[in-house]
Every structure is written in structure tokens, then in C-alpha cells.
Design a protein around this motif. Structure first.
Motif, PDB file in Angstrom:
ATOM      1  N   ARG A  21       9.416 -30.247  19.805  1.00  0.00           N
ATOM      2  CA  ARG A  21       9.849 -31.584  19.399  1.00  0.00           C
ATOM      3  C   ARG A  21      11.333 -31.763  19.746  1.00  0.00           C
ATOM      4  N   GLU A  48       7.309 -35.208  26.661  1.00  0.00           N
ATOM      5  CA  GLU A  48       6.210 -35.777  25.867  1.00  0.00           C
ATOM      6  C   GLU A  48       5.421 -34.654  25.169  1.00  0.00           C
ATOM      7  N   ARG A  49       5.069 -34.888  23.921  1.00  0.00           N
ATOM      8  CA  ARG A  49       4.252 -33.907  23.195  1.00  0.00           C
ATOM      9  C   ARG A  49       2.808 -33.962  23.713  1.00  0.00           C
ATOM     10  N   THR A  76       0.387 -24.151  20.569  1.00  0.00           N
ATOM     11  CA  THR A  76      -0.344 -24.903  19.531  1.00  0.00           C
ATOM     12  C   THR A  76      -1.269 -23.967  18.746  1.00  0.00           C
ATOM     13  N   SER A 135       8.429 -21.948  20.576  1.00  0.00           N
ATOM     14  CA  SER A 135       8.792 -22.503  21.892  1.00  0.00           C
ATOM     15  C   SER A 135       8.711 -21.362  22.897  1.00  0.00           C
ATOM     16  N   SER A 170      13.957 -36.916  23.334  1.00  0.00           N
ATOM     17  CA  SER A 170      12.677 -37.593  23.537  1.00  0.00           C
ATOM     18  C   SER A 170      12.514 -38.795  22.608  1.00  0.00           C
ATOM     19  N   ASP A 194       1.754 -28.275  24.974  1.00  0.00           N
ATOM     20  CA  ASP A 194       2.699 -29.058  24.174  1.00  0.00           C
ATOM     21  C   ASP A 194       4.153 -28.734  24.563  1.00  0.00           C
ATOM     22  N   ARG A 195       5.047 -29.657  24.236  1.00  0.00           N
ATOM     23  CA  ARG A 195       6.486 -29.379  24.327  1.00  0.00           C
ATOM     24  C   ARG A 195       7.019 -29.272  22.909  1.00  0.00           C
ATOM     25  N   HIS A 248       7.700 -24.779  26.655  1.00  0.00           N
ATOM     26  CA  HIS A 248       6.391 -25.259  26.215  1.00  0.00           C
ATOM     27  C   HIS A 248       6.295 -24.892  24.725  1.00  0.00           C
ATOM     28  N   ARG A 249       5.312 -25.449  24.035  1.00  0.00           N
ATOM     29  CA  ARG A 249       5.154 -25.098  22.606  1.00  0.00           C
ATOM     30  C   ARG A 249       3.737 -24.599  22.365  1.00  0.00           C
TER      31      ARG A 249
END
Ligand code: HEM
Length: 496
Positions: free
Chosen positions: A99, A116-117, A362, A377, A104, A96-97, A359-360
Motif C-alpha cells: 500500500r 495499483e493494488r 497475499t 513486501s 498511489s 499485489d503491490r 510486490h506484496r
């Protein structure tokens, strides 16, 4: 006979207690250490040259440290092995990225791949990118790259002072040819100017802290606050739709040449891509692939001018393998390990994407007794990793030989994260590497690059733009010809 049931129940209960204790303990593991911050607002993020400050914090707090900004947690990785353990091995939890409401959702209408998520759209877009940028397709761009790179040699003969502009022209031309089969172009063409404007708007919007709405989402409801970004989105969309329409028209008249946009239009259904996604995925390739490639080639030239003995080694190899009567080609690369090593070292020495992309997480990720919480993040700081002394001894030294093994081949056990990490790794890396290779080989074959002793080249990070993909500020190089200009012009004209 004694019943087994009580033992089974006890066993099950013990297992449950163990699992609960395991997860409770995980939940209570601390965040990686980091600089102290305000109890409510957290840390103040560096206003400029963040990757450099982050690298200093890596020295102080260790390979993985954390920061907090309001409710948001940042985890920064500054050593190679930790980056492999977290960004690569835990790649599935880091697809994930974060938000980005500004860059975006509003500016890109939620359609730009790089921000993009995680989810279905990302999967579809990455699939289609992979289809057109994977190694076996990348080789089909050879003619486009070779022709444009040879033109760089002629441009340098004509106007050596503008070497950085020639390389930007190369990169813009190659991406537009691959994407839209656009003919070779100049930097002043209206299309290139318009896409560059979109790119710089995106670059300035995504800078950490540029738009407070990304930390405090409530601001998106303030009337008028996001109007500027909404306007830019409309302009960007109109531009991307317009270029795509050109390809559609050519398809109708049967004059369209093979390119990414044509492929997308022909396979739109197979890849379940909507009209808007199609237009954006093609349009934003320019942003992702042009600036970055140009920066990398310029860094190679800077490294050559600054490191004469490393340059000599490459030129000795070029003379031995290619000679001086024909131009180097892609087919020569396996016999030119010194060229490859030189470019790999240049990409490590001054990494284009200096700070890496966020990156994120999850899911919670446990590393060395610390917890990287879901929602954090996570950034692999390319600058700090490039300077990891355990992986790259004497890291400040520009030393292409670190990439060469005892048999004189390019080492396959050493890597750098030029193109990022895990499941978000750059899909354009094969095309990019080929661009950097062919330009390095041609330029170092044709010229001896020298520094003007009365205008020394500043190679410090302060001589680069403070942007996500950094660019060298203008610098002078003396291009001494190694091969006669007429010979080169003749070879280029003859296509040899
Ligand atoms: C030297 C040149 C280049 C460099 C240094 C570079 C670097 C990167 C990096 C660091 C990322 C983010 C990876 C991550 O999140 O961990 C990225 C993403 C991306 N790059 Fe490149 N890149 C280059 C050239 C290209 C080219 C030539 C193309 C296409 C023609 C391209 C297309 C993309 C796209 C579409 C993404 C977004 C991927 C995603 O978010 O899932 N790049 N690149």
C-alpha cells in the motif's frame, strides 16, 4: 460383514490431524534470516543506494533475507533461482503491490497502474495495456521507432555532446506518438516538460521513507500533511485530461490518427474503463515507458564506449549482414545475434530498474524452510541478481558472449529480470526491447564510440542517479563516424 464406518472416521481424523500439523508447522517456520534490528522499530533501511546495500546483505545472509521496519516485513531476493522459485512460481500470491498512501492513493488518485493494488481494476488496466503493447501490436510501432531512432543519428552528428538528451528526446517522442499520436517532439516542448515534472514528483514520492505515512498510516489524518500531494494530483489529472481531450476533439473532427488513447476511447465500454482510469492509464504510460527506455539506450552507449572489443564484434556483424550502404532495420534482427547479445548484456550489466519493484504477498509463501508471511513486501533486487555468479559467471565482466550459444545464436536458456517478475512483469517490454534494438543497431552501425582518455567514463553505480529507474549522470563519448555523414543523411532522407 465388518462395517467400514469406523475405519473411514479414523482415516478422516488422521487426515485432519495431519493437515492441522502441516499448517501449524508452516505457521511456525521462521522468516528468512536478516540483519539484526531494534526490537520495536526493526531495521534501519539504507538511506541511499539501497540495492547496493541489499546486495551486500545477500552475500552475508543468503539468497533470500528479511528486514523489518516497524510492523512491516520486507523480503529481499538476491539470486536468480530464488527469484524464479518465488517471484515467478508463486506469482499468483505476489500480484499485489504494497500500500502506497502517498504515491498511489493521494498523488495518483489510486489510478496509476504501477502502484495499483491487486483486484478488479488492476485486471482491467493490465488487459487494456496488454491489448496495445503485446508483441503483435508492438511491431506496428515500427515506423514510429525507426523514424525517431534515425533522427538520433542526425542529432548526434549535429550535437554529439548532448547524446543523452537526444536519447531522452527519442523515448519521449515514441511514447507520446504511441499514446496520443503526438507528432515528433522536443524535450523543451511544454507537454514533455509538464509530464516530466509529474514523473519526477512521482519518483520522489515513492522513494522508500520519503513519506512516513506509508509506514504509519495514521498520519493521513493529520490536517494539511498531504496537501502538497493533493495539489500535485490535481495538476497531474488536469494535464492528462487535457491531452486526452485533444484526441477526443480530433475524433470529433475525424482527424484522429490511430493511437492508444483513441483505442481506449473507442473500446472504453468493452474494457469497462472509467473516464478517470482512461485518462490516467494513458497519461502514466509516459512515466513508465519514457525515462526507462532512455536510460537503457544510454547504458548501451556507455557499454560500447567502455568495451571496444565487444563493440568491434557487433560492428563486424553489422558490416557482414547489413553492409555500409543501407541502414539496419528491424527485419535484420534475426541475423544480428551480436546486436541482441550486446543489448541484453548492457541491460544486465547496469540494470535500469536497479532495485526492482516491491510486490506484496497475499498468502504465506514457503521457501526452503522459511516463511514469507502474507502482507510482506517482496522485492527481487535486480542489482544483486545481475551479479549472481551461478547464473552469470564472472558477473562484473561485460561479456555479451555469455548470451550466445555454440551455434552462434542468442541463448534461449538464459534470462535476466530487466522487466520484473510474474504477473506484474512490465507490459511495455516488447516495445522497449524493440526501441533498444533499433537504437543499438543504428548507432553502432553509424559510429565507433570511444572514451575520451582525458575524461574517462565512470561506470560505477555512483555515476548514476539514486532513483528507482536509474540514469547515468552526464558523460562524454567520442562518436567517430564509420559511415560518411552525407551518406547517412541521404539514406535517412530517402527512408532506406
Ligand atoms: C527499458 C525500458 C523499461 C524497463 C527497464 C521497464 C521495467 C519495468 C519494471 C521493472 C516494472 C515492474 C515489474 C515488477 O513489478 O516486477 C515495470 C512495470 C511497468 N512498465 Fe515497464 N519498463 C520499461 C519500458 C516500458 C514501456 C516502454 C512501457 C509502456 C509503453 C512500460 C510500461 C510499464 C507499466 C504500465 C508498468 C506497470 C505494470 C504493473 O504494475 O502491473 N514500461 N517496467
Amino acid at each position: 460383514m465388518i462395517s467400514q464406518t469406523p475405519f473411514a472416521v479414523i482415516g478422516l481424523l488422521a487426515a485432519l490431524v495431519f493437515v492441522k500439523a502441516f499448517y501449524t508447522r508452516r505457521k511456525h517456520l521462521p522468516l528468512p534470516p536478516g540483519p539484526p534490528g531494534h526490537w520495536l522499530f526493526g531495521n534501519v533501511l539504507p538511506k541511499s543506494h539501497a540495492p547496493v546495500q541489499f546486495a551486500k546483505w545477500t552475500e552475508e545472509y543468503g539468497p533470500v533475507f528479511s528486514l523489518r521496519q516497524g510492523p512491516r516485513v520486507w523480503v529481499i531476493i538476491g539470486r536468480y533461482q530464488a527469484a524464479m522459485d518465488i517471484m515467478e512460481k508463486e506469482g499468483a500470491s505476489l500480484i499485489d503491490r504494497p500500500r502506497y498512501i502517498s504515491a498511489s492513493e493521494v498523488l495518483s488518485g489510486g489510478m496509476r497502474v504501477v502502484v495499483e493494488r491487486a483486484g478488479d481494476r488492476l485486471k482491467r488496466l493490465r488487459r487494456v495495456l496488454h491489448a496495445q503493447l503485446q508483441p503483435k501490436v508492438a511491431v506496428t510501432y515500427e515506423d514510429i521507432q525507426t523514424t525517431n531512432a534515425r533522427n538520433v543519428l542526425l542529432d548526434i552528428f549535429d550535437d554529439p555532446n548532448n547524446h543523452q538528451m537526444h536519447v531522452r528526446r527519442y523515448a519521449a517522442s515514441v511514447v507520446l506518438s504511441i499514446t496520443y499520436a503526438h507528432p515528433p517532439t522536443s524535450l523543451s516542448s511544454p507537454l514533455v516538460r509538464a509530464v516530466n515534472l509529474c514523473l519526477s514528483r512521482f519518483g520522489s514520492t515513492i522513494r522508500p521513507g520519503a513519506w512516513l505515512v506509508d509506514t504509519y498510516p495514521i498520519l493521513q489524518y493529520v490536517p494539511g500533511y498531504l496537501n502538497q500531494l493533493k495539489e500535485w494530483h490535481q495538476e497531474e489529472k488536469a494535464l492528462f485530461d487535457g491531452v486526452l481531450q485533444g484526441v477526443k476533439n480530433e475524433m470529433v473532427t475525424g482527424t484522429a490518427r490511430p493511437c492508444f488513447a483513441k483505442f481506449l476511447l473507442e473500446h472504453q465500454r468493452d474494457y469497462s474503463i472509467s473516464d478517470g482510469e482512461l485518462s490516467y492509464v494513458a497519461g502514466s504510460l509516459f512515466g513508465a515507458g519514457s525515462d526507462t527506455t532512455a536510460s537503457a539506450i544510454t547504458i548501451v552507449m556507455m557499454a560500447a564506449a567502455k568495451h571496444p572489443s565487444a563493440q568491434t564484434r557487433v560492428q563486424e556483424e553489422l558490416d557482414a549482414v547489413v553492409g555500409r550502404e543501407r541502414l539496419p532495420t528491424f527485419a535484420d534482427q534475426p541475423m544480428l545475434p551480436q546486436v541482441t547479445a550486446f543489448m541484453l548484456e548492457a541491460l544486465r550489466w547496469r540494470p535500469v530498474s536497479i532495485g526492482g519493484f516491491a510486490h506484496r504477498a497475499t498468502k504465506d509463501i514457503i521457501w526452503n524452510g522459511y516463511r514469507i508471511p502474507a502482507g510482506a513486501s517482496v522485492i527481487g533486487n535486480h542489482w544483486a541478481i545481475a551479479n549472481d555468479p551461478d547464473t552469470y559467471p564472472d558477473p562484473q565482466k561485460f561479456d555479451p558472449q555469455r548470451w550466445i550459444d555454440e551455434q552462434g545464436r542468442v541463448r534461449d536458456d538464459l534470462r535476466f529480470c530487466t522487466y520484473g517478475f510474474g504477473r506484474r512483469v512490465c507490459p511495455g517490454q516488447h516495445v522497449a526491447n524493440r526501441s533498444i534494438y533499433i537504437n543499438t543497431a543504428l548507432v553502432l552501425w553509424a559510429f565507433r564510440l570511444r572514451e575520451n582518455l582525458s575524461a574517462l567514463i565512470d561506470t560505477s553505480l555512483y555515476a548514476f542517479s539514486d532513483t528507482a529507474n536509474m540514469h547515468a549522470k552526464p558523460f562524454e563519448v567520442i562518436f567517430e563516424k564509420r559511415i560518411e555523414e552525407e551518406t547517412i543523411r541521404g539514406l535517412v532522407a530517402g527512408g532506406d
